[in-house]
Write an enzyme that holds these catalytic residues in place. Structure first.
Site, mmCIF file in Angstrom:
data_model
loop_
_atom_site.group_PDB
_atom_site.id
_atom_site.type_symbol
_atom_site.label_atom_id
_atom_site.label_comp_id
_atom_site.label_asym_id
_atom_site.label_seq_id
_atom_site.Cartn_x
_atom_site.Cartn_y
_atom_site.Cartn_z
ATOM 1 N N HIS A 72 8.002 7.577 0.850
ATOM 2 C CA HIS A 72 8.263 6.610 1.922
ATOM 3 C C HIS A 72 8.866 5.329 1.358
ATOM 4 O O HIS A 72 8.601 4.933 0.224
ATOM 5 C CB HIS A 72 7.035 6.350 2.794
ATOM 6 C CG HIS A 72 5.856 5.712 2.131
ATOM 7 N ND1 HIS A 72 5.741 4.348 1.965
ATOM 8 C CD2 HIS A 72 4.705 6.238 1.625
ATOM 9 C CE1 HIS A 72 4.580 4.058 1.393
ATOM 10 N NE2 HIS A 72 3.935 5.188 1.167
ATOM 11 N N ASP A 98 8.764 2.111 2.662
ATOM 12 C CA ASP A 98 8.135 0.810 2.889
ATOM 13 C C ASP A 98 6.974 0.560 1.954
ATOM 14 O O ASP A 98 6.415 1.475 1.337
ATOM 15 C CB ASP A 98 7.651 0.709 4.334
ATOM 16 C CG ASP A 98 6.611 1.763 4.694
ATOM 17 O OD1 ASP A 98 6.768 2.924 4.271
ATOM 18 O OD2 ASP A 98 5.631 1.442 5.391
ATOM 19 N N ASP A 142 3.614 2.215 -4.481
ATOM 20 C CA ASP A 142 3.326 2.874 -3.214
ATOM 21 C C ASP A 142 4.422 2.486 -2.229
ATOM 22 O O ASP A 142 4.297 1.501 -1.525
ATOM 23 C CB ASP A 142 1.955 2.425 -2.715
ATOM 24 C CG ASP A 142 1.571 3.000 -1.382
ATOM 25 O OD1 ASP A 142 2.217 3.962 -0.945
ATOM 26 O OD2 ASP A 142 0.628 2.465 -0.751
ATOM 27 N N GLU A 173 5.672 4.211 6.722
ATOM 28 C CA GLU A 173 4.454 5.001 6.557
ATOM 29 C C GLU A 173 3.227 4.120 6.683
ATOM 30 O O GLU A 173 2.174 4.569 7.150
ATOM 31 C CB GLU A 173 4.474 5.695 5.189
ATOM 32 C CG GLU A 173 3.325 6.661 4.942
ATOM 33 C CD GLU A 173 2.112 6.034 4.264
ATOM 34 O OE1 GLU A 173 1.091 6.717 4.121
ATOM 35 O OE2 GLU A 173 2.180 4.834 3.892
ATOM 36 N N GLU A 174 3.369 2.852 6.274
ATOM 37 C CA GLU A 174 2.223 1.961 6.183
ATOM 38 C C GLU A 174 1.714 1.468 7.531
ATOM 39 O O GLU A 174 0.752 0.715 7.586
ATOM 40 C CB GLU A 174 2.566 0.749 5.296
ATOM 41 C CG GLU A 174 2.909 1.096 3.849
ATOM 42 C CD GLU A 174 1.722 1.591 3.048
ATOM 43 O OE1 GLU A 174 0.599 1.616 3.591
ATOM 44 O OE2 GLU A 174 1.914 1.947 1.872
ATOM 45 N N ASP A 218 2.502 10.462 -3.141
ATOM 46 C CA ASP A 218 1.956 9.222 -2.593
ATOM 47 C C ASP A 218 0.540 9.063 -3.132
ATOM 48 O O ASP A 218 -0.256 10.002 -3.076
ATOM 49 C CB ASP A 218 1.948 9.291 -1.063
ATOM 50 C CG ASP A 218 1.807 7.934 -0.408
ATOM 51 O OD1 ASP A 218 1.685 6.933 -1.129
ATOM 52 O OD2 ASP A 218 1.819 7.880 0.836
ATOM 53 N N HIS A 253 -1.846 -1.558 -2.515
ATOM 54 C CA HIS A 253 -2.068 -2.644 -1.552
ATOM 55 C C HIS A 253 -2.743 -3.848 -2.204
ATOM 56 O O HIS A 253 -3.381 -4.644 -1.524
ATOM 57 C CB HIS A 253 -2.906 -2.172 -0.352
ATOM 58 C CG HIS A 253 -2.264 -1.091 0.439
ATOM 59 N ND1 HIS A 253 -2.693 -0.726 1.708
ATOM 60 C CD2 HIS A 253 -1.208 -0.268 0.180
ATOM 61 C CE1 HIS A 253 -1.944 0.262 2.166
ATOM 62 N NE2 HIS A 253 -1.030 0.558 1.245
#
Length: 409
Positions: free
Chosen positions: A80, A82, A139, A173-174, A197, A378
């Protein structure tokens, strides 16, 4: 260009997902995601891919054509575009050679060995970190780098036999797996796939939640406090009474492993009207059905006691990937074989969350998940050991090569 150079190049583009735009139905939710997709598109062209399609929603797909006469299944790999909205600053990534102990980040924060003891596994290795003001973005930019690095191998080694390989890169995705939800699986044409991921080297996901949402709306009756006795019905207290009906230990903070839960995620309102948002999670299909039925029953009983002052909306969010692997374990078997051939110890874990592969699987594209090698997603303390990133790319390469042993009869 090697895999580290690819990754560092991707981190220079800010692809933070924009929650407000996503909620408004704008995809991609941030301009950087489309910018990154354009860069990756150019790289795919240079790698000899065909059927390259980039939509205005930043969904990017491409095909590495087969070079064999064998009739083989078509495999795909996804990442992904983002990064999480937990931080919005631009990334300034650096490579450090880890000799042990803490890792001071450039702007002051310290990646602490005491807090992250798994760092000891990477002594003597190069590790990529941010400057301490942003996320690193492994990520999921590590996935994009690992996948394209594997495609580079086949461009550099055209005599290595392979079947048709497809790749897909999706936005946002987030925030609710928006890109995967919009992805056209039928038009894509793969037989099975892998996302890359999350997680440290060796981790492999072929189980995740069956996930749903419950929205319970409580309608009270307003009255001024001076004459509220017998007149005021406080919807906030109705909601509190309803929440007390649920098992107090079946919550995120009291569960682990394959234990499911109810999560009272958001409560908002006033004395007249209050809305409760709940997440429902269970690994088994039967458990998930039970949990939804339990909520329906609690609303029914509550309404019997409270003059029908609650309404319920139930919806499904995504399903357990394992539900869609029962017909064939080939994707899992190929991954385990690739881990073994690359001297990687498999760590098969149930993911207590969702990922793009859950949505893709439910759409008909079975899709377990391979590690990227990164840690602390994150967080400003996100880090990526270089050998782990290389290992992820090698797993992709090995799966493609080993799939040539599975000619369709």
């Amino acid at each position: 260009m090697n895999v580290v150079e690819r990754f560092l190049g991707y981190t220079k583009i800010n692809t933070t997902t924009n929650q407000a735009n996503g909620a408004a139905g704008i995809m991609p939710s941030s301009e950087g995601q489309y910018e990154l997709a354009c860069l990756v598109k150019k790289e795919l062209e240079a790698l000899g891919c065909t059927d390259i399609l980039l939509s205005d929603t930043a969904i990017l797909t491409a095909t590495l054509p087969s070079n064999t006469e064998k009739k083989l299944p078509t495999v795909a790999f996804f990442g992904h575009l983002d990064t999480s909205s937990e931080r919005t600053e631009d990334t300034h990534a650096v490579v450090v050679h880890y000799k042990g102990g803490d890792i001071p980040l450039a702007t002051g924060p310290v990646l602490s060995l005491a807090e992250y003891p798994e760092l000891t596994n990477y002594i003597g290795q190069d590790i990529i970190v941010s400057d301490g003001q942003s996320l690193l973005g492994a990520d999921d930019k590590a996935a994009i780098a690992a996948i394209l690095n594997a495609l580079q191998f086949f461009k550099d080694n055209p005599d290595v036999e392979r079947g048709t390989v497809k790749v897909g890169f999706v936005p946002d995705e987030e925030q609710g797996l928006l890109g995967a939800n919009a992805f056209d699986v039928d038009g894509f044409g793969a037989d099975f796939a892998y996302t890359l991921d999350c997680c440290g080297i060796g981790e492999f996901v072929c189980e995740n939640w069956n996930a749903g949402n419950a929205v319970v709306t409580f309608t009270g009756q307003s009255a001024h406090p001076m004459n509220s006795k017998g007149n005021l019905i406080n919807s906030l207290l109705l909601a509190n009474s309803f929440m007390s009906r649920f098992p107090e230990k079946e919550t995120p903070e009291h569960t682990e492993g394959r234990e499911g839960y109810y999560w009272m995620k958001k409560l908002a309102g006033n004395s007249a009207k209050t809305v409760l948002n709940m997440d429902i999670r269970d690994f088994t299909e039967s458990g998930y059905v039970y949990r939804k039925a339990f909520i329906v029953e609690q609303v029914r009983m509550f309404n019997e006691e409270n003059d029908n002052r609650a309404t319920l909306e139930l919806s499904d969010r995504y399903s357990n990937v394992h539900n869609f692997l029962k017909g064939s374990m080939l994707p899992v078997d190929l991954a385990m074989e690739a881990y073994k051939e690359n001297d990687i110890e498999p760590k098969v874990i149930p993911m207590r969350g969702g990922y793009d592969g859950a949505v893709l699987s439910e759409k008909g594209l079975p899709c377990p998940n391979i590690f990227t090698g990164a840690h602390n997603f994150h967080s400003i303390f996100e880090y990526l050991p270089v050998p782990s990133l290389i290992a992820a790319s090698n797993v992709v390469k090995t799966i493609i090569i080993n799939l040539t042993k599975h000619e369709e009869v």
